[in-house]
Motif scaffolding. Structure first.
Motif, PDB file in Angstrom:
ATOM      1  N   ILE A 111       7.690   7.214  -7.306  1.00  0.00           N
ATOM      2  CA  ILE A 111       7.313   6.548  -6.067  1.00  0.00           C
ATOM      3  C   ILE A 111       5.840   6.127  -6.116  1.00  0.00           C
ATOM      4  N   ALA A 112       5.550   4.957  -5.574  1.00  0.00           N
ATOM      5  CA  ALA A 112       4.168   4.481  -5.454  1.00  0.00           C
ATOM      6  C   ALA A 112       3.777   4.450  -3.987  1.00  0.00           C
ATOM      7  N   GLU A 113       2.509   4.700  -3.731  1.00  0.00           N
ATOM      8  CA  GLU A 113       1.964   4.608  -2.380  1.00  0.00           C
ATOM      9  C   GLU A 113       0.986   3.443  -2.351  1.00  0.00           C
ATOM     10  N   LEU A 114       1.099   2.618  -1.318  1.00  0.00           N
ATOM     11  CA  LEU A 114       0.215   1.459  -1.253  1.00  0.00           C
ATOM     12  C   LEU A 114      -0.179   1.138   0.180  1.00  0.00           C
ATOM     13  N   THR A 115      -1.291   0.458   0.295  1.00  0.00           N
ATOM     14  CA  THR A 115      -1.731  -0.116   1.560  1.00  0.00           C
ATOM     15  C   THR A 115      -1.466  -1.609   1.461  1.00  0.00           C
ATOM     16  N   TYR A 116      -0.680  -2.127   2.411  1.00  0.00           N
ATOM     17  CA  TYR A 116      -0.191  -3.501   2.281  1.00  0.00           C
ATOM     18  C   TYR A 116      -0.523  -4.313   3.520  1.00  0.00           C
ATOM     19  N   GLN A 117      -1.063  -5.517   3.271  1.00  0.00           N
ATOM     20  CA  GLN A 117      -1.395  -6.425   4.356  1.00  0.00           C
ATOM     21  C   GLN A 117      -0.308  -7.489   4.474  1.00  0.00           C
TER      22      GLN A 117
END
Length: 314
Positions: free
Chosen positions: A156-162
């Motif tokens: 799993i990857a964690e990201l901040t997405y706009q």
């Protein structure tokens, strides 16, 4: 000629086996445009030549662990393609992934003859590929690398997405399925834990990203399944008559605006489009060459263009 073609195909199959952990007969048949039965015969030929191939029904073929042939020689065209591929990678991938690719290419170069290295250097000095748009967020130079690693390790990857429709970015935990390039941008399909469904993301909108050690929570189908499943966006038919002498300047951009076909007359070129966004996207593109073209249909496109012109404060 058939014997020569078969020889080159068998060698190519060997390199496929050497470069992958598992290779399916059906995939090889599609790659080389032959029948699966022909692939079976080619595999037997490799086995008879002493190549230790392990095969299992329903799984595929692989080389026995640890078996490798010594480094092979490269043809002139293969050598020159190394330089071209490095320039392409520099244009189309993010800085972190390009750095890894350059390191791998340097290892390949180490096997080349001195004259071949000089040929590559000469081509590199005279080959430039400009990046046409910002495909990546400069603050996240390793986005592709993290996604590739996440997919290959099934983590799993964690990201901040706009997202384009939100004022502020939000946090996501995703299981990346696959990555694809379309138009000017890189995209990826992933299972989003926040939305509890599969979503499409654009890589340049990633603000932060990291891979976790948490394994995927489900088994995902191949990327093409989700791409084929995407419902086609509704479109509007657009017809534009363009002055013949000017029409050639639209050849590079028109594909991004739904170009379908053209009909050439004595003085004009009538172009047909299926536009996904007549109001903003197509109308604003049309204004770039409006003095050289006439809108034939639809009427709503004319209205959108008039509204834009009315709003312009000169």
């Amino acid at each position: 000629m058939d014997i020569t073609k078969r020889f080159h195909r068998i060698i190519a199959i060997y390199f496929q086996l050497q470069g992958r952990s598992i290779v399916k007969a059906q995939d090889l048949a599609q790659r080389f445009d032959v029948s699966v039965r022909t692939i079976y015969r080619d595999i037997r030929a490799l086995e008879q030549a002493g190549i230790p191939i392990y095969g299992e029904a329903g799984t595929g073929y692989s080389l026995t662990e640890g078996y490798k042939l010594p480094p092979t020689s490269f043809t002139k065209d293969e050598i020159l393609s190394i330089a071209a591929s490095e320039k392409l990678m520099q244009k189309f991938v993010d800085p972190d992934l390009f750095r890894h690719f350059s390191t791998a290419i340097d290892k390949v170069r180490s096997y080349l003859r001195y004259s071949d290295k000089n040929n590559i250097m000469h081509l590199e000095d005279n080959l430039v590929m400009q990046r046409s748009s910002a495909m990546f967020n400069e603050a996240v130079p390793d986005a592709l690398s993290v996604l590739f690693e996440s997919i290959s390790l099934q983590k799993i990857a964690e990201l901040t997405y706009q997202a384009i429709h939100r004022n502020e970015p939000n946090e996501r935990r995703i299981e990346a399925v696959g990555i694809f390039h379309e138009g000017h941008f890189w995209y990826f399909i992933a299972y989003c834990h926040l939305r509890e469904d599969y979503r499409q993301f654009r890589i340049d909108r990633i603000q932060k990203i990291k891979r976790t050690d948490d394994p995927f929570t489900r088994k995902h189908k191949p990327l093409h399944y989700y791409l084929d499943k995407k419902a086609p966006a509704p479109t509007t038919k657009v017809r534009v008559r363009v002055n013949k002498d000017f029409a050639r300047y639209l050849q590079w951009d028109r594909i991004y605006y739904g170009f379908v076909s053209e009909e050439i007359t004595t003085d004009h070129v009538e172009m047909t489009f299926q536009s996904k966004n007549v109001e903003n996207e197509f109308a604003r593109w049309y204004l770039m060459f409006a003095d050289q073209a006439t809108i034939l249909e639809p009427e709503e496109l004319k209205d959108h263009v008039r509204s834009i012109l009315t709003a312009i404060q000169l």
